[in-house]
Enzyme design. Structure first.
Site, PDB file in Angstrom:
ATOM      1  CB  CYS A   1      26.856  63.774  63.981  1.00  0.00           C
ATOM      2  SG  CYS A   1      25.878  64.910  62.966  1.00  0.00           S
TER       3      CYS A   1
ATOM      4  CB  CYS B   1      23.613  64.984  65.108  1.00  0.00           C
ATOM      5  SG  CYS B   1      23.826  64.496  63.392  1.00  0.00           S
ATOM      6  CG  ASP B   2      24.567  64.128  68.873  1.00  0.00           C
ATOM      7  OD1 ASP B   2      23.336  64.106  68.764  1.00  0.00           O
ATOM      8  OD2 ASP B   2      25.300  63.178  68.545  1.00  0.00           O
TER       9      ASP B   2
END
Length: 310
Positions: free
Chosen positions: A132, A135-136
Site C-alpha cells: 500500500c 499507507c506507507d
C-alpha cells in the site's frame, strides 16, 4: 435469531460494531483468520485522524476493539464458508458447522493484497515490504524503491511513490506493461521512474538485517540471476476481495468486489457491505471506517422498517 451479524474485524467491521452496539442492537462480530485485517500488517499509521504522533496498525485496531467491547459487542472467531438468504432470514455457515441466523448482515471481510509468496517477503512485511503506497510511502523519503507489477495498480503505486522516493524502479516479468496507455505514458514521462523488464523477484534482502536492502532477480529469458539494491519493496499486483462466500447471493463486479447501492446496501435486502470488500479505489482505514458507519446506520434503518406494520 441475531439482529446484526458483522463479518470482519478491521476498521470497517469495528466501526459498524460500534454504531450498532450503541444503538442497542447487540451485534455479533465474526473474526476471520486474520484478526484486525490488513491494518495489523502496517507498522506506522500517520494518516488516521486523532493521532498527531501517529499510531501503529495493531495499536489502532486494539483501541477500536476496546471501544466496541465497552458497548457490548460480542466476538467469535470463525471462518465463514457460505451465506444464504430466504424469506428475510440470512444464514451464515461457518467452517466448524456452526450456522448463524440473522436479520441483517454487514459484510466487512476486506480484501487481501496479492503477494509473491516468498518467505523473505513475509519476514520483512512492515520492515520495508508493503502493498500500500498511500499507507506507507511517506516512510520512504529520499530512498530507492522498487514496485513489482505491470498493470494499472503497479503504475499508480509507482507514480505515487515518486513523491517520496529518490528513485522508483518498476520490475515486470514481461517486456511490456499491461497498464492502460495513459498510465504507461505518465510512468515513462516521469524522470524518477525506471524499468527492469523480463525479471522476477526470487528473494527480498536482507532478513538477517531486519530491513530491505535489495532484491534478487531472475531473468525470465535467459535464467540469469542478479541483485538490485533498494530500501523499499512494494507489491502492485492487485487485491482479491474476500467475497467468494457470497456467490449467488449479492451482485459483485468482474473482480469480485461487492456492488453497493445508495450507501452500503447490496442487491440482497438486509445485507450491507463496507470497507475494502466493496471498495477497489480508496482502500484506506479512514474510508473503511466511514463505510462501516454507513452500513451500521443502514442496517438499523432496515431493522426499523421490518418492525413497522405493513
Amino acid at each position: 435469531m441475531e439482529k446484526v451479524v458483522i463479518l470482519g474485524s478491521g476498521p470497517a467491521g469495528l466501526t459498524a460494531a460500534l454504531y450498532t452496539a450503541r444503538a442497542f442492537l447487540s451485534p455479533l462480530l465474526i473474526e476471520g483468520p486474520q484478526s484486525g485485517g490488513q491494518l495489523t500488517t502496517t507498522t506506522d499509521v500517520d494518516n488516521f485522524p486523532g493521532f498527531p504522533k501517529g499510531v501503529t496498525g495493531p495499536e489502532l485496531i486494539e483501541f477500536m476493539r476496546e471501544q466496541v467491547l465497552r458497548f457490548g459487542t460480542r466476538f467469535e472467531t470463525r471462518v465463514v464458508e457460505k451465506v444464504t438468504r430466504e424469506k428475510d432470514v440470512i444464514r451464515v455457515f461457518c467452517d466448524d458447522e456452526k450456522v448463524l441466523e440473522t436479520k441483517t448482515l454487514i459484510v466487512a471481510s476486506g480484501a487481501s493484497a496479492k503477494y509473491l509468496g516468498l518467505p523473505s517477503e513475509k519476514a520483512l512485511m512492515g520492515q520495508g515490504v508493503s502493498a500500500c503506497a498511500t499507507c506507507d510511502g511517506f516512510f520512504f523519503k529520499d530512498k530507492e524503491i522498487v514496485v513489482v507489477g505491470g498493470g494499472d495498480t503497479a503504475i499508480e503505486e509507482a507514480l505515487f511513490l515518486t513523491r517520496f522516493g529518490s528513485k522508483v524502479t518498476i520490475i515486470h516479468r514481461r517486456d511490456s506493461l499491461r497498464a492502460s496507455k495513459i498510465m504507461q505514458e505518465r510512468a515513462k514521462a516521469n524522470k524518477k521512474i525506471s524499468f527492469l523488464w523480463n525479471k522476477e523477484v526470487v528473494e527480498v534482502r536482507d532478513v538477517s538485517a531486519g530491513k530491505v536492502t535489495g532484491v534478487v532477480l531472475k531473468d525470465v529469458v535467459d535464467g540469469s540471476i542478479s541483485e538490485y539494491p533498494c530500501e523499499g519493496f512494494f507489491l502492485g499486483i492487485g487485491h482479491t476481495p474476500n467475497s467468494r462466500f457470497l456467490d449467488g447471493v449479492v451482485e459483485r463486479d468482474s473482480n469480485g468486489y461487492i456492488k453497493t447501492f445508495t450507501g452500503s446496501r447490496t442487491s440482497a435486502p438486509g445485507i450491507f457491505a463496507a470497507g475494502d470488500v466493496q471498495d477497489p479505489v480508496y482502500r484506506q482505514a479512514i474510508t473503511a471506517a466511514g463505510s462501516g458507519c454507513m452500513a451500521a446506520i443502514d442496517a438499523e434503518r432496515y431493522l426499523e422498517s421490518l418492525a413497522e406494520p405493513q
